[in-house]
Motif scaffolding. Structure first.
Motif, PDB file in Angstrom:
ATOM      1  N   ALA A  86       0.835  -1.210   0.000  1.00 23.41           N
ATOM      2  CA  ALA A  86       0.000   0.000   0.000  1.00 23.41           C
ATOM      3  C   ALA A  86       0.865   1.253   0.000  1.00 23.41           C
ATOM      4  N   ALA A  87       1.970   1.201   0.791  1.00 29.08           N
ATOM      5  CA  ALA A  87       2.866   2.360   0.820  1.00 29.08           C
ATOM      6  C   ALA A  87       3.519   2.576  -0.540  1.00 29.08           C
ATOM      7  N   ARG A  88       3.945   1.443  -1.159  1.00 30.54           N
ATOM      8  CA  ARG A  88       4.548   1.577  -2.492  1.00 30.54           C
ATOM      9  C   ARG A  88       3.532   2.089  -3.500  1.00 30.54           C
ATOM     10  N   LEU A  89       2.300   1.571  -3.400  1.00 35.44           N
ATOM     11  CA  LEU A  89       1.256   2.029  -4.310  1.00 35.44           C
ATOM     12  C   LEU A  89       0.963   3.506  -4.104  1.00 35.44           C
ATOM     13  N   GLU A  90       0.891   3.910  -2.813  1.00 34.70           N
ATOM     14  CA  GLU A  90       0.651   5.324  -2.532  1.00 34.70           C
ATOM     15  C   GLU A  90       1.787   6.180  -3.067  1.00 34.70           C
ATOM     16  N   GLN A  91       3.020   5.679  -2.868  1.00 33.48           N
ATOM     17  CA  GLN A  91       4.166   6.420  -3.373  1.00 33.48           C
ATOM     18  C   GLN A  91       4.130   6.498  -4.895  1.00 33.48           C
ATOM     19  N   THR A  92       3.736   5.369  -5.509  1.00 34.61           N
ATOM     20  CA  THR A  92       3.639   5.351  -6.972  1.00 34.61           C
ATOM     21  C   THR A  92       2.594   6.345  -7.462  1.00 34.61           C
ATOM     22  N   VAL A  93       1.450   6.374  -6.758  1.00 32.33           N
ATOM     23  CA  VAL A  93       0.386   7.315  -7.133  1.00 32.33           C
ATOM     24  C   VAL A  93       0.887   8.754  -6.996  1.00 32.33           C
ATOM     25  N   LEU A  94       1.605   9.016  -5.888  1.00 30.78           N
ATOM     26  CA  LEU A  94       2.126  10.366  -5.700  1.00 30.78           C
ATOM     27  C   LEU A  94       3.141  10.726  -6.782  1.00 30.78           C
ATOM     28  N   VAL A  95       3.994   9.737  -7.109  1.00 31.29           N
ATOM     29  CA  VAL A  95       4.973   9.989  -8.174  1.00 31.29           C
ATOM     30  C   VAL A  95       4.263  10.258  -9.492  1.00 31.29           C
ATOM     31  N   LEU A  96       3.206   9.440  -9.771  1.00 34.72           N
ATOM     32  CA  LEU A  96       2.458   9.645 -11.009  1.00 34.72           C
ATOM     33  C   LEU A  96       1.787  11.016 -11.024  1.00 34.72           C
ATOM     34  N   GLN A  97       1.193  11.381  -9.881  1.00 36.71           N
ATOM     35  CA  GLN A  97       0.548  12.693  -9.813  1.00 36.71           C
ATOM     36  C   GLN A  97       1.573  13.810 -10.006  1.00 36.71           C
ATOM     37  N   ARG A  98       2.728  13.633  -9.328  1.00 36.28           N
ATOM     38  CA  ARG A  98       3.764  14.646  -9.472  1.00 36.28           C
ATOM     39  C   ARG A  98       4.285  14.694 -10.908  1.00 36.28           C
ATOM     40  N   THR A  99       4.466  13.497 -11.497  1.00 31.79           N
ATOM     41  CA  THR A  99       4.930  13.447 -12.880  1.00 31.79           C
ATOM     42  C   THR A  99       3.913  14.069 -13.818  1.00 31.79           C
ATOM     43  N   GLN A 100       2.617  13.729 -13.552  1.00 32.30           N
ATOM     44  CA  GLN A 100       1.560  14.293 -14.394  1.00 32.30           C
ATOM     45  C   GLN A 100       1.549  15.823 -14.287  1.00 32.30           C
ATOM     46  N   THR A 101       1.649  16.296 -13.033  1.00 30.29           N
ATOM     47  CA  THR A 101       1.666  17.738 -12.854  1.00 30.29           C
ATOM     48  C   THR A 101       2.889  18.363 -13.506  1.00 30.29           C
ATOM     49  N   GLN A 102       4.036  17.660 -13.348  1.00 33.11           N
ATOM     50  CA  GLN A 102       5.256  18.167 -13.966  1.00 33.11           C
ATOM     51  C   GLN A 102       5.136  18.190 -15.484  1.00 33.11           C
ATOM     52  N   LEU A 103       4.516  17.131 -16.041  1.00 31.54           N
ATOM     53  CA  LEU A 103       4.325  17.095 -17.491  1.00 31.54           C
ATOM     54  C   LEU A 103       3.407  18.220 -17.953  1.00 31.54           C
ATOM     55  N   ILE A 104       2.327  18.401 -17.147  1.00 30.66           N
ATOM     56  CA  ILE A 104       1.413  19.487 -17.500  1.00 30.66           C
ATOM     57  C   ILE A 104       2.127  20.831 -17.423  1.00 30.66           C
ATOM     58  N   GLN A 105       2.902  20.983 -16.323  1.00 29.81           N
ATOM     59  CA  GLN A 105       3.630  22.238 -16.164  1.00 29.81           C
ATOM     60  C   GLN A 105       4.659  22.421 -17.278  1.00 29.81           C
ATOM     61  N   THR A 106       5.346  21.318 -17.618  1.00 27.20           N
ATOM     62  CA  THR A 106       6.334  21.391 -18.701  1.00 27.20           C
ATOM     63  C   THR A 106       5.679  21.726 -20.019  1.00 27.20           C
ATOM     64  N   GLU A 107       4.504  21.091 -20.242  1.00 28.57           N
ATOM     65  CA  GLU A 107       3.775  21.367 -21.483  1.00 28.57           C
ATOM     66  C   GLU A 107       3.321  22.823 -21.526  1.00 28.57           C
ATOM     67  N   LYS A 108       2.862  23.311 -20.357  1.00 26.26           N
ATOM     68  CA  LYS A 108       2.471  24.717 -20.309  1.00 26.26           C
ATOM     69  C   LYS A 108       3.658  25.624 -20.612  1.00 26.26           C
ATOM     70  N   MET A 109       4.771  25.284 -19.954  1.00 29.66           N
ATOM     71  CA  MET A 109       5.951  26.110 -20.174  1.00 29.66           C
ATOM     72  C   MET A 109       6.439  26.000 -21.618  1.00 29.66           C
ATOM     73  N   SER A 110       6.326  24.790 -22.175  1.00 31.84           N
ATOM     74  CA  SER A 110       6.730  24.614 -23.566  1.00 31.84           C
ATOM     75  C   SER A 110       5.837  25.425 -24.492  1.00 31.84           C
TER      76      SER A 110
END
Length: 592
Positions: free
Chosen positions: A287-311
Motif C-alpha cells: 500500500a505504501a509503495r502504491l501510494e508512493q507510486t500514485v504520488l509519483v504519477l501525480q507529481r509526474t503528471q503535474t510536472q508534465l502538464i507544467q512542462t507542457e504549459k511552459m513549452s
C-alpha cells in the motif's frame, strides 16, 4: 478369609477394656479386688464402641458384646450358636487351620474383612485379633470395627479422582500438578503420551527430570516461589526433538502447597499469527509503495502538464518575440539614422539663419508658427525617448526568451540573476498595487555569482513557484501589523544579528556565494507565516493550505524534486506565525 489376604500388624494391647472403655474411674484399678476388676472389664467389653468376639480354636463364638449383636442383627444367644466363619464370608473353612497357626505364631493380626448380618446384608470391617490361652485352652479375641463409612468415603474419593483424571485427560493439552517441593503429583494422559512414558512414571519425580523443558522448569520454580496464585506465560519446549510453543496457565491450590499447570500448544496459532503479521506488513508495504507510486504519477503528471504549459508558453513567447523583434529591430536601427539626418538638417537650418538673418516675410511667419527653437530642442529629446523605448522592448523580448527555456535536455551554464529577472518580469503585474493592497516592494540583493551548470528552465519553474507563493501569502488578506511585522532572517547569507528585516509588504531576493563552491538563493516575504505543524508538511505531495480547486498541492513538492533530484541541491524553509517565510535554495556551481 484367604491366608494371603492376612496383614500382620503390631500386637494388639492385651487390656481390651483399656482400649475400648469410654469410662474413667477415680480409683486406682490395681488396688481393687479381683472380683471388682473382672466386673469392670466385663462392663468395658460390653460397652466397647466396636464389636468384640471371643472364639475358641475351632472358631466357635464364645462371647459377643452388645455392639456385635446390634450390628449383626442377632441376639447374643443366637451368636453363641455360630462360628466366626458363619459371619465372615471371606474366611472359608479349609483355611481356618492355616489361619489359626499364623495367629499362634504372630500372636496378633490386623486385617480387613466383610461381615454378613442376619438379614444377609454385608458391611466392611477392620479386624484386630489376639491369641489367648486360658486354663489350657486356646482362644482368640477379635475386635471388629465397622468401616463401611470409611470405605464409602474412600470409594467416593476414588470416583472423584477417576472423574478428575477423566476431565484432565479430556483437556486438549498437557496437565500436571506439582507439590511445593517441586515434585510431580500427577499428569494427564496427553503429557504422558507426548513423552511416551506411563503417567505413573512422573509421580514423585522432580520437575525437570526429563531435562528438555528448561523454560517450563523455570516457570514452575518461579511461580511456586512467588506469592502469586495465578500466572500465564508462553514457553518453548522440545518434545521428541520437536520444538513447540505452549501457553502455560498455572493455578495454586491447597493454600499454595500445590499447583496445577495446563499447557496448550499454540505453535500453529503463533505460526498463523506470524504469517498474518507478515502478510499485513507486506500489504502495508504494498500500500505504501502504491501510494508512493500514485504520488509519483501525480507529481509526474503535474510536472508534465507544467512542462507542457511552459513549452507552449515558450513557443508562444518565442513566436511573439520573433514577430516583435523584427519591427523593433527595424525601428531601433532606423532611429539612429533618423537622428543623424535630423542633426544634419538642423545644422543646415542654423547655417541659413547665420548667413540669411533676415529671411523673407513668409519664412519668418512660418518660423514663428513652428516655434523653431522649441522644435529643435524637443526633436532631440523625442528621438532619445524612442531609442529608450525600443531598447526596453528588446530587453523584454530577451527576458521572455530566457524564461521560456524549458526544452533543454542537458545542463548548460546559466546566469541565475537573468533567470530571476526573467521570472520577475512575468510576475511584474502581480507586484503592482491593486484590490485595496499597496504595491509589493521588491528588494534585490544580488551577490557576485558565476554562471552555474543547471537546467535553467527548471530553475525558472522553481523561482516561479516560490515567488507566486510569496505573492499569494501577501495577497491572502488585508495585512494586520500585529500579524505581519518584520521577520528575522534565518538565511545562510546573513548572520542572525545582522539586523536585516523585511518590512511589509515586500519580497526580498538575495544571492550569495557559499563555501564549497555552492550558491544560495533566498526568497523571503513578510506574510502571515506558518505553524510548526504546517511547516512539517509543506513538501508533502498534495498538501496545501489554499482553498480547494485553487491549487494542486504539488508546487513545493515539485520544487524540492527539481532542486534535490535534478540538481543535487537543497531546499530549506523557515517560518513562524506572524514572522513571515523564507525559502533558501542551495545548489552547486558545477562546471559552469
Amino acid at each position: 478369609m484367604p491366608i494371603n489376604s492376612l496383614r500382620v500388624t503390631e500386637k494388639i494391647p492385651a487390656d481390651i477394656s483399656q482400649a475400648n472403655c469410654c469410662n474413667k474411674f477415680p480409683l486406682d484399678i490395681q488396688d481393687q479386688p479381683l472380683d471388682t476388676l473382672a466386673e469392670l472389664t466385663q462392663i468395658a467389653v460390653d460397652s466397647a464402641a466396636d464389636a468384640v468376639f471371643y472364639t475358641s480354636s475351632d472358631g466357635q463364638i464364645c462371647y459377643a458384646n452388645q455392639v456385635a449383636c446390634r450390628e449383626l442383627g442377632y441376639s447374643r444367644s443366637e451368636l453363641l450358636k455360630l462360628t466366626l466363619r458363619d459371619i465372615d464370608l471371606e474366611l472359608p473353612a479349609p483355611d481356618w487351620t492355616v489361619y489359626w497357626e499364623i495367629l499362634k505364631q504372630q500372636r496378633s493380626l490386623t486385617f480387613e474383612s466383610c461381615y454378613t448380618t442376619k438379614e444377609s446384608r454385608s458391611f466392611s470391617v477392620e479386624v484386630k485379633v489376639s491369641y489367648l490361652e486360658y486354663q489350657g485352652c486356646e482362644y482368640q479375641c477379635a475386635i471388629a470395627r465397622n468401616i463401611s463409612d470409611r470405605k464409602a468415603a474412600e470409594a467416593a474419593l476414588v470416583d472423584a479422582k477417576e472423574q478428575l483424571q477423566a476431565v484432565l485427560d479430556a483437556v486438549p493439552g498437557f496437565v500436571s500438578w506439582v507439590s511445593s517441593d517441586l515434585r510431580y503429583m500427577g499428569v494427564n494422559k496427553h503429557l504422558a503420551a507426548a513423552y511416551q512414558l506411563p503417567a505413573e512414571t512422573f509421580i514423585g519425580q522432580k520437575v525437570g527430570f526429563l531435562d528438555n523443558s528448561p523454560h517450563f522448569n523455570d516457570l514452575v520454580y518461579d511461580f511456586l516461589a512467588s506469592d502469586e496464585t495465578t500466572a500465564s506465560k508462553e514457553v518453548t519446549a522440545s518434545i521428541q526433538a520437536d520444538k513447540k510453543t505452549y501457553l502455560i496457565v498455572a493455578q495454586k491450590y491447597h493454600k499454595g502447597s500445590a499447583a496445577v499447570f495446563v499447557g496448550l500448544d499454540v505453535t500453529e496459532r503463533k505460526q498463523v499469527l506470524l504469517a498474518l503479521q507478515e502478510s499485513e506488513e507486506r500489504l502495508r508495504q504494498q500500500a505504501a509503495r502504491l501510494e508512493q507510486t500514485v504520488l509519483v504519477l501525480q507529481r509526474t503528471q503535474t510536472q508534465l502538464i507544467q512542462t507542457e504549459k511552459m513549452s507552449s508558453l515558450g513557443q508562444l513567447v518565442a513566436g511573439v518575440a520573433h514577430e516583435i523583434n523584427n519591427p523593433v529591430s527595424f525601428i531601433s536601427g532606423n532611429i539612429s539614422h533618423a537622428g543623424g539626418y535630423i542633426k544634419e538638417l538642423l545644422n543646415l537650418v542654423e547655417l541659413y539663419q547665420k548667413h540669411y538673418p533676415n529671411p523673407v516675410q513668409e519664412i519668418q511667419y512660418q518660423t514663428e508658427e513652428l516655434d523653431l527653437e522649441f522644435l529643435k530642442k524637443d526633436l532631440i529629446k523625442l528621438l532619445n525617448s524612442m531609442k529608450v523605448g525600443s531598447d526596453r522592448i528588446r530587453d523584454v523580448v530577451r527576458s521572455l526568451r530566457l524564461f521560456s527555456r524549458t526544452d533543454e535536455a542537458e545542463k548548460k551554464p546559466a546566469d541565475i540573476h537573468e533567470c530571476l529577472d526573467s521570472t520577475l518580469l512575468i510576475l511584474q503585474n502581480r507586484l503592482q498595487a491593486k484590490g485595496g493592497r499597496s504595491g509589493i516592494s521588491l528588494i534585490k540583493e544580488y551577490g557576485n555569482l558565476p554562471r552555474i551548470q543547471c537546467y535553467a528552465g527548471q530553475l525558472n519553474q522553481v523561482f516561479m513557484h516560490l515567488l507566486t507563493n510569496a505573492i499569494d501569502a501577501l495577497e491572502k488578506e488585508v495585512k494586520i501589523p500585529q500579524k505581519h511585522g518584520t521577520i528575522e532572517s534565518k538565511s545562510l547569507l546573513f548572520p542572525p544579528d545582522s539586523g536585516e528585516g523585511i518590512f511589509e509588504p515586500e519580497i526580498r531576493i538575495r544571492t550569495e556565494m557559499l563555501e564549497g563552491n555552492e550558491v544560495a538563493i533566498a526568497i523571503s516575504d513578510n506574510g502571515p507565516g506558518m505553524t510548526k505543524e504546517i511547516l512539517g508538511c509543506i513538501f508533502d505531495p498534495l498538501f496545501t493550505t489554499k482553498p480547494p480547486g485553487t491549487n494542486t498541492g504539488l508546487g513545493l513538492s515539485i520544487c524540492q524534486y527539481l532542486i534535490v533530484e535534478k540538481h543535487g541541491g537543497q531546499l530549506h524553509c523557515f517560518s513562524q506565525p506572524g514572522q513571515g517565510t523564507e525559502l533558501i535554495i542551495q545548489i552547486a556551481i558545477g562546471n559552469g
